[in-house]
Design a protein around this motif. Structure first.
Motif, short mmCIF file in Angstrom:
data_model
loop_
_atom_site.label_atom_id
_atom_site.label_comp_id
_atom_site.label_asym_id
_atom_site.label_seq_id
_atom_site.Cartn_x
_atom_site.Cartn_y
_atom_site.Cartn_z
N GLY A 155 -10.57 21.75 30.21
CA GLY A 155 -10.79 20.63 29.77
C GLY A 155 -10.90 20.32 28.39
O GLY A 155 -10.41 19.16 27.82
N PHE A 156 -11.33 21.33 27.84
CA PHE A 156 -11.64 21.44 26.43
C PHE A 156 -10.33 21.40 25.53
O PHE A 156 -10.06 20.75 24.69
CB PHE A 156 -12.58 22.71 25.84
N ALA A 161 -6.09 18.60 22.85
CA ALA A 161 -4.51 18.23 22.39
C ALA A 161 -4.40 16.71 22.49
O ALA A 161 -3.80 16.17 21.74
CB ALA A 161 -3.77 18.79 23.62
N ILE A 162 -5.01 15.98 23.50
CA ILE A 162 -5.08 14.57 23.41
C ILE A 162 -5.59 14.00 22.12
O ILE A 162 -5.05 13.16 21.67
CB ILE A 162 -5.81 14.01 24.57
N TRP A 163 -6.56 14.48 21.60
CA TRP A 163 -7.36 14.05 20.46
C TRP A 163 -6.07 14.05 19.46
O TRP A 163 -6.10 13.45 18.59
CB TRP A 163 -8.41 14.95 20.09
N ALA A 169 -8.54 12.81 13.42
CA ALA A 169 -9.19 13.59 12.48
C ALA A 169 -9.43 15.01 13.17
O ALA A 169 -10.09 15.04 14.19
CB ALA A 169 -10.14 13.26 11.88
N ASP A 170 -8.56 16.22 12.54
CA ASP A 170 -8.60 17.62 13.30
C ASP A 170 -10.27 17.95 12.83
O ASP A 170 -10.63 18.73 13.71
CB ASP A 170 -7.85 18.26 12.40
N GLY A 176 -13.19 15.40 21.11
CA GLY A 176 -12.29 15.18 22.27
C GLY A 176 -12.23 16.50 23.27
O GLY A 176 -12.27 16.29 24.27
N GLY A 177 -12.29 17.59 22.72
CA GLY A 177 -12.62 18.91 23.66
C GLY A 177 -13.94 18.71 24.34
O GLY A 177 -13.67 19.08 25.53
#
Length: 264
Positions: A155-156, A161-163, A169-170, A176-177
């Protein structure tokens, strides 16, 4: 005002300064200040901060498709073949061997934790071995919780990946993870079988694709067109990964349905 000498623990090799200060009309003793202890605390704090920043993306750049292609290209052929073989096994028979798969995943997490702890004491290899064996031993009797941990890890990755696919922003990709990790971790307790099928299908697809690219990119006639194609089509790699995951998930579900009907 009462004060003591500047050194109390010279025999122990420590330099401790002790003083009495007056506070609010009442006498009080200030905190003992031990320089070696402060240095150790500061070092541990910096290590934890470095770990958090690495996971959150401030110091660690999440790999893009160029770095993934570089990893596959530079990986050893034996490693690529092992990843390809394990990818096929996980994708096709992940639920059948889920206890072994979960134990290996948790053992890998223990190896990573052992590497981090062993770095503090300059004993990485023994700590990695101990961490892997310890985590594997704990995972076997607590299999349901271990499955939830594996689901949370998947899920993380999905959340990150979706984020990133949404162009956010990275530096905060770990947010998101974390959302994806918590969601699948909690879902694992109510949908046990679905969680196993999902994470073994996704993990098998990742290993299968990485092993296949690792073998194909070893040959220059294949390396140049495949790399150019994947670079020019950014969506090709995630679509391929998603397709392999869905095929693996459907195959495992159908396989176990037929096995259950045959046993009845």
């Amino acid at each position: 005002m009462l004060s003591t000498g500047p050194s109390l623990l010279d025999a122990a090799g420590l330099t401790v300064s002790v003083g009495a200060v007056q506070s609010g009309g009442a006498g009080g003793w200030d905190v003992l200040q031990t320089q070696p202890l402060q240095d150790a605390t500061q070092s541990a704090r910096q290590d934890v901060q470095q770990l958090v920043e690495s996971v959150s993306g401030r110091d660690f750049q999440w790999p893009d498709r160029y770095e993934l292609l570089g990893f596959c290209r530079e990986s050893d052929s034996i490693l690529a073949a092992v990843l390809l073989f394990l990818g096929i096994i996980y994708s096709a028979f992940g639920y059948t061997i889920f206890k072994l798969a979960v134990t290996l995943n948790v053992a890998g997490l223990g190896v990573w934790a052992g590497w981090f702890v062993g770095k503090q004491f300059d004993a990485r290899l023994p700590a990695m071995v101990i961490g892997g064996v310890l985590f594997a031993a704990l995972a076997w009797p607590a299999m349901r919780f271990a499955v939830a941990v594996c689901g949370g890890l998947v899920g993380f990755v999905i959340g990150v990946a979706i984020w990133r696919s949404l162009g956010m922003a990275d530096n905060y990709a770990a947010a998101g993870g974390a959302i994806g990790a918590v969601f699948l971790f909690m879902l694992s307790f109510s949908l046990f079988k679905v969680t196993i099928l999902t994470f073994t299908a996704i993990q098998g697809a990742v290993m299968l694709l990485a092993g296949l690219l690792g073998l194909l990119l070893k040959y220059p006639p294949v390396d140049e067109p495949v790399s150019q194609w994947l670079v020019e089509q950014p969506a090709l790699l995630p679509i391929t990964l998603l397709s392999l995951s869905l095929v693996a998930l459907l195959f495992q579900q159908q396989w176990h349905r037929q096995a259950a009907e045959a046993s009845d």
